[in-house]
Design a protein around this motif. Structure first.
Motif, PDB file in Angstrom:
ATOM      1  N   MET A 103      42.918  54.908  40.729  1.00  0.00           N
ATOM      2  CA  MET A 103      43.175  53.476  40.828  1.00  0.00           C
ATOM      3  C   MET A 103      42.342  52.883  41.965  1.00  0.00           C
ATOM      4  O   MET A 103      42.172  53.491  43.014  1.00  0.00           O
ATOM      5  N   LYS A 104      41.847  51.665  41.710  1.00  0.00           N
ATOM      6  CA  LYS A 104      41.115  50.922  42.719  1.00  0.00           C
ATOM      7  C   LYS A 104      41.845  49.619  43.020  1.00  0.00           C
ATOM      8  O   LYS A 104      42.609  49.112  42.193  1.00  0.00           O
ATOM      9  N   ILE A 105      41.605  49.091  44.203  1.00  0.00           N
ATOM     10  CA  ILE A 105      42.091  47.770  44.563  1.00  0.00           C
ATOM     11  C   ILE A 105      40.884  46.936  44.965  1.00  0.00           C
ATOM     12  O   ILE A 105      40.083  47.362  45.802  1.00  0.00           O
ATOM     13  N   ILE A 106      40.734  45.765  44.355  1.00  0.00           N
ATOM     14  CA  ILE A 106      39.643  44.851  44.648  1.00  0.00           C
ATOM     15  C   ILE A 106      40.245  43.643  45.359  1.00  0.00           C
ATOM     16  O   ILE A 106      41.160  42.998  44.828  1.00  0.00           O
ATOM     17  N   VAL A 107      39.733  43.333  46.556  1.00  0.00           N
ATOM     18  CA  VAL A 107      40.341  42.290  47.380  1.00  0.00           C
ATOM     19  C   VAL A 107      39.295  41.237  47.745  1.00  0.00           C
ATOM     20  O   VAL A 107      38.553  41.398  48.724  1.00  0.00           O
ATOM     21  N   PRO A 108      39.191  40.140  46.971  1.00  0.00           N
ATOM     22  CA  PRO A 108      38.322  39.032  47.391  1.00  0.00           C
ATOM     23  C   PRO A 108      38.973  38.294  48.558  1.00  0.00           C
ATOM     24  O   PRO A 108      40.121  37.872  48.473  1.00  0.00           O
ATOM     25  N   MET A 109      38.228  38.127  49.648  1.00  0.00           N
ATOM     26  CA  MET A 109      38.791  37.461  50.831  1.00  0.00           C
ATOM     27  C   MET A 109      37.740  36.672  51.584  1.00  0.00           C
ATOM     28  O   MET A 109      37.760  36.565  52.800  1.00  0.00           O
TER      29      MET A 109
END
Length: 339
Positions: free
Chosen positions: A1-7
């Motif tokens: 699993m990956k987590i993509i965090v636009p910030m």
């Protein structure tokens, strides 16, 4: 699993605090918003996280210290940190595509300006899950439209007539995020823009048109950090949850109390000195801060700040501030509000 965090956004609604500290790194209950969000997502996913990809903006604003902080966050969860830059503020879809090399396999995409409390299991039959929260005023939000099988068939932005009361909170799961990548590439290639930006919703709508199954999952709490008032409310809620969970030490052992009282729940960081003061409830204080002859409640105070002779309620104070309630001389910069 990956987590993509636009910030990449700078958070104009949180000025002046977001002028020097990116909004996702403003602390809530003692930890930056993005740190709490990523940790909470990892906790509820209940499976190993192999990579966390962060999409940052201008290096002058999101500098080496931010990269180091986010890398340490990912590594603390046993994941690889990938850092990408969104060179122009061209919307949610554009931000996600800035992390194109990481867009493969199962992934959660989460925008770093909210916090959640939830327990859930991913629907194995869904191609995607969009997290929602039931709201009393759906006309103020983007909401999902469901069919008889409880599948999402449409995303409706601020509906004038009732569609549903399930608001989209900005957290998504994709069984294979490469499918979204393909659709967003089409959006970019065809220059499909809404409000002058490339939106994630346009990629999602194309997935729906191809028959991909979208389901909802609801959260128990959705806590916004978009402006000062809701950030303070979120800080209070989070302190209440953490105090009840009793899983984190909220008052550091190094805190010095001199004729002072702490009214729970509060977070008080390292090397804080409290003299002749009453602190709490619902107060977060960053490290190396000194508070003297003051009463502080329902407030968020950051690091290396000195407060004297003050009565504060619903205050949000940044780093390296010197505030004396008996002031006669004052120097205040842009975007500061005193009420």
């Amino acid at each position: 699993m990956k987590i993509i965090v636009p910030m990449a956004g700078r958070g104009s609604r949180l000025r002046p605090h977001s002028l020097t500290v990116p909004k996702p790194l403003i602390p809530v209950a003692g930890q930056p918003i993005v740190h709490r969000l990523v940790k909470d997502i990892a906790k509820v996913l209940k499976q190993p996280i192999e990579e966390i990809a962060f999409v940052l903006g201008d290096p002058a604003f999101f500098g080496d210290d931010v990269v180091s902080s986010l890398t340490a966050l990912a590594e603390s969860l046993g994941a690889k940190a990938s850092i990408y830059r969104q060179d122009q503020p061209l919307g949610t879809g554009h931000a996600i595509m800035s992390a194109k090399p990481s867009l493969s396999g199962p992934a959660v995409i989460a925008y770093a300006d909210t916090l959640i409390r939830a327990e859930f299991d991913l629907d194995p039959h869904a191609d995607s899950v969009i997290w929602t929260k039931r709201v009393a005023n759906p006309e103020a939000y983007g909401v999902v439209k469901l069919n008889a099988n409880e599948e999402i068939v449409e995303l409706v932005e601020k509906p004038e007539t009732f569609v549903s009361d399930q608001a989209v909170i900005g957290i998504y799961y994709f069984k294979d995020v490469a499918v979204l990548k393909g659709k967003l590439q089409e959006v970019l290639d065809e220059n499909v823009m809404n409000g002058g930006e490339y939106q994630i919703n346009d990629g999602i709508k194309r997935m729906m048109a191809d028959g991909k199954v979208f389901k909802t999952s609801t959260v128990d709490e959705w806590m916004d950090c978009g402006n000062k008032a809701v950030t303070l409310e979120t800080n209070a809620k989070m302190l209440g949850f953490l105090n009840a969970d009793n899983e984190e030490q909220l008052v550091h052992d190094s805190v010095v109390l001199e004729n002072s009282n702490i009214v729970d729940p509060c977070y008080i960081g390292e090397n804080v000195i409290l003299k002749n003061s009453t602190i709490g409830p619902n107060v977060s204080i960053g490290s190396d801060t000194v508070i003297e002859n003051s009463v502080v409640k329902n407030s968020l105070i950051q690091n290396q700040t000195t407060i004297k002779n003050a009565t504060l309620d619903e205050a949000m104070i940044g780093n390296h501030v010197k505030y004396d309630g008996n002031f006669t001389k004052i120097s205040i910069g842009d975007y500061t509000t005193m009420e």
